[in-house]
Structures are given as structure tokens and as C-alpha cells.
Design an enzyme around this catalytic site. Sequence first.
Site, PDB file in Angstrom:
ATOM      1  N   ASP A 224       0.820  -1.215   0.000  1.00  0.00           N
ATOM      2  CA  ASP A 224       0.000   0.000   0.000  1.00  0.00           C
ATOM      3  C   ASP A 224       0.858   1.271   0.000  1.00  0.00           C
ATOM      4  OD1 ASP A 224      -2.016  -1.783   0.261  1.00  0.00           O
ATOM      5  OD2 ASP A 224      -2.881  -0.933   2.085  1.00  0.00           O
TER       6      ASP A 224
ATOM      7  N   HIS B 153       3.728  -2.264   3.116  1.00  0.00           N
ATOM      8  CA  HIS B 153       3.720  -0.892   2.590  1.00  0.00           C
ATOM      9  C   HIS B 153       4.997  -0.650   1.811  1.00  0.00           C
ATOM     10  CE1 HIS B 153       0.860  -0.879   5.896  1.00  0.00           C
ATOM     11  NE2 HIS B 153       0.218   0.047   5.192  1.00  0.00           N
TER      12      HIS B 153
HETATM   13 ZN    ZN Z   1      -2.708   3.276   3.188  1.00  0.00          ZN
END
Ligand code: ZN
Length: 417
Positions: free
Chosen positions: A235, A376
Site C-alpha cells: 500500500d 507498505h
Molecule cells: Zn494506506
Amino acid sequence: MKIKFMSLFFFFLFIGCTPKLKETKIETIIEENSHYKIGMNYPITQYKKIDRAISSYINTCYQDFLKEQSENISLDTVEELNIDYTLYENEDLISITLFKTKNEEEEIQTYTYSLKKNVFLSPEDFVSLSTLYSMANTLLFERFGNVLDLSLLKENLHTNLFSIDHEYFYLYYPPSTLSKKYKDTIIIDIPLKKLNMQVEKTINVNQEIMEAEIDLEKVNSIIEMNKKVIALTFDDGPSSHTEDIISILKENEAVATFFILGNKVKTYENVLRKSLEYGNELGNHTFNHKWLTKLKDEEIKKQIEDTQNIIYETLGYTPVLFRPSYGSINKRVREDISLDVVLWNIDTMDWKYKSVSKIRDRATLNAEDGSIILMHETYERTKKALPEIIQILKEKGFVFVTISELKQIETLRKYNE
Ligand code: ZN
């Protein structure tokens, strides 16, 4: 197919020839706990003076917000700080606008910098104040009629809040500078043509349309062998780590799904193209990581649509998946979204754990057939953990698939039952 590859080859050749002295990067910082959500996006231009000014502003916003939080912790409210940006650059200048929102409160900060003179520019470096005033006056009257007090414009005209792109000269007036009634920031966009100004246009390259096709042969071979499948997801990108992450994936014959922010797509156009070529999937993760459940329906739709549009305009690719910012979703947000909402079942918590081995363990220890792993692409440590994560999962017999492939496989398996 051959023609497609040839034209892609020339495309990269062309990009390679474009003179670009310093490469702009976009930093995204996401933090949340039970009292607040912070999402900050800002450019790093590699020009020291601008970067210092921006990082000092960001740091002040961040520290002030944290200080306020620590001073009035209330158990039933969650506060939000969001910073988004626009950026225009050509060979002569860089013009950046930062949009800060703290809950409902807006604040704008701008930086326009001459690359040749190494100084910050003011509106008068482009156009005389009297011309600016007459243009702004006409535009404001056309748009707002008598809602605004135009005498206030004259008093406040000398603003240093301005920016520029290849089409417009923008002036920004903070809430209630031009009207006691009108509570939003007022943006006056004066067409450069009207100011007899010309700013070099950014290069537009003919776009190759890429279809997000699922390789059925691959899907079927996975089904036949009845192997365990797993989906890595990243992400908050793209980021300065994306290039390395997609290379690691490719070297290890793995693929992943990237839930990206619309506001960074243009800057990272080339690496995103490469990522698609390598077989990865791109999903929508909102435009600037605002907290969706706090937004109005039309703002939620705009977050999704702006992101879909910029991904399509830049890459000729249309995402079919959506992951909400902060993983925060409710019935209302779901109804505003027509894309497939994808969450996760393994959270590496890489935003919290600083240790590479901890991230590795969290990704791999509980992996099961069909697991979706959340990571992430904004952390160096996640990138460092990736080769081992892939290796361990491979040893456990997993095959890496994108989320769309995972969904196909689940459907086919149901069908074959
Ligand atoms: Zn996010």
C-alpha cells in the site's frame, strides 16, 4: 504483440533521452492510532532550498498536530491531519502547492522556485500586480458575483500564495480573506494566455494502452498442480522503493498487487509501467489517503474517480480493485464504490515494527493457502525483508499471484468442486 513491444522499446528510448537533471520523489507518511490519523504526501525535488523549506513546513504541521493531540486527548474523537500537493516543473522552474487539512480546517502553502537563479519567485516576477488585480477581479466577479468583497481583493492582492502550471497562474486566498461569508479557500486560476505568458508544456508521450489481462494459462496451471497460492500486497506507493521492490519480485519470479495513491502516479509513471509489464497488478488506494468514512459521498467518489482517471490517462490501465485508506470502510463508503474492495488477512504491521526479521516473521509464520499479506512500499525495512519473505513462502510451497488471479483461482476452484 511484436509491434506492441517495439513501440514500448521506443517509448523507453524516448523517455531515456529527455533531459532531466534531478529526479523528483514523493514522500508519503501514514500514521494512525486510536486518537488520530495522519496522511502526509509531499515532493522531494533534490533542490536543497525547496526541500528544506518543505520539510520544515511538514515538520511544523506534524509536531503542532501531535502537540495538540497530546494536550487534549478525548476518548471519543479521532482527529485527522492530511497533506496533499500539486507539482509542476519544467526546465526553468518548479512550482509546488501543499494543501493541509486538519479535520475540516484548510491551509495552503506554496513554493515557486527558479532553477536557473536558485531563488524563490513571487507573483511580480511573472506579471505586474495591476494586471494581476484586473484579471483576478474579473474572474472573481464572474464566479462569485457580490458574495465576495472585491475591495478586500485589492488589500490582499499581494499574496505570496501562488503557483503556476502550463495552463494557469493560480492565486490562493485563505478562508475569510476575501469574504466573511465564504468559508473555503478561494483559488483564482488565471489562464496564462490572458497574461500573455507562456510556460513550457510538459512532454506528452503517446500512450500505449495496456489491458490488465489475466494469464489464464498461468491460472490454470496453478489449479492443475493444486498448489497453494498467496498474494503479496503493498500500500501507499508508488515510492522511491518501488523500483527495487518490483526488481526483487521479478528476480524471484513473483508478482504482487500495489494499492497506489493517485497523486503520485504522474511522478512515478515509468516505474509503474515497468511494474505492469512485470505482471504486477495495480489497485486504487484513494487519491491522497484521506479518511473516507469522514468524507461526504461526492468527496468519496471523487477520491476514487480521480485516481482511476489519472491511472488510465497515465498508463492506459484501469484498476478493478480498491483498498480503503487506513483500511477504514463502512456500508456508506462501500455503496459509493463500484470497484472490488480488498482488505487483507495477514498484517505485517511494517509501519510499527522496525525490525526486518519481525516483518519477515509476521509475513510468513501464519501464511495459508489464499492469504493476502499487507505491506507498505514506503519503508526501506519492508523492501529489505522482501527477498526472505519470498524465499520462505516459496519453500513452504506457495505460488505468488495477484489479487485478480487469486479471485479467478477461487472461482475456478469453486467451479471444479
Ligand atoms: Zn494506506
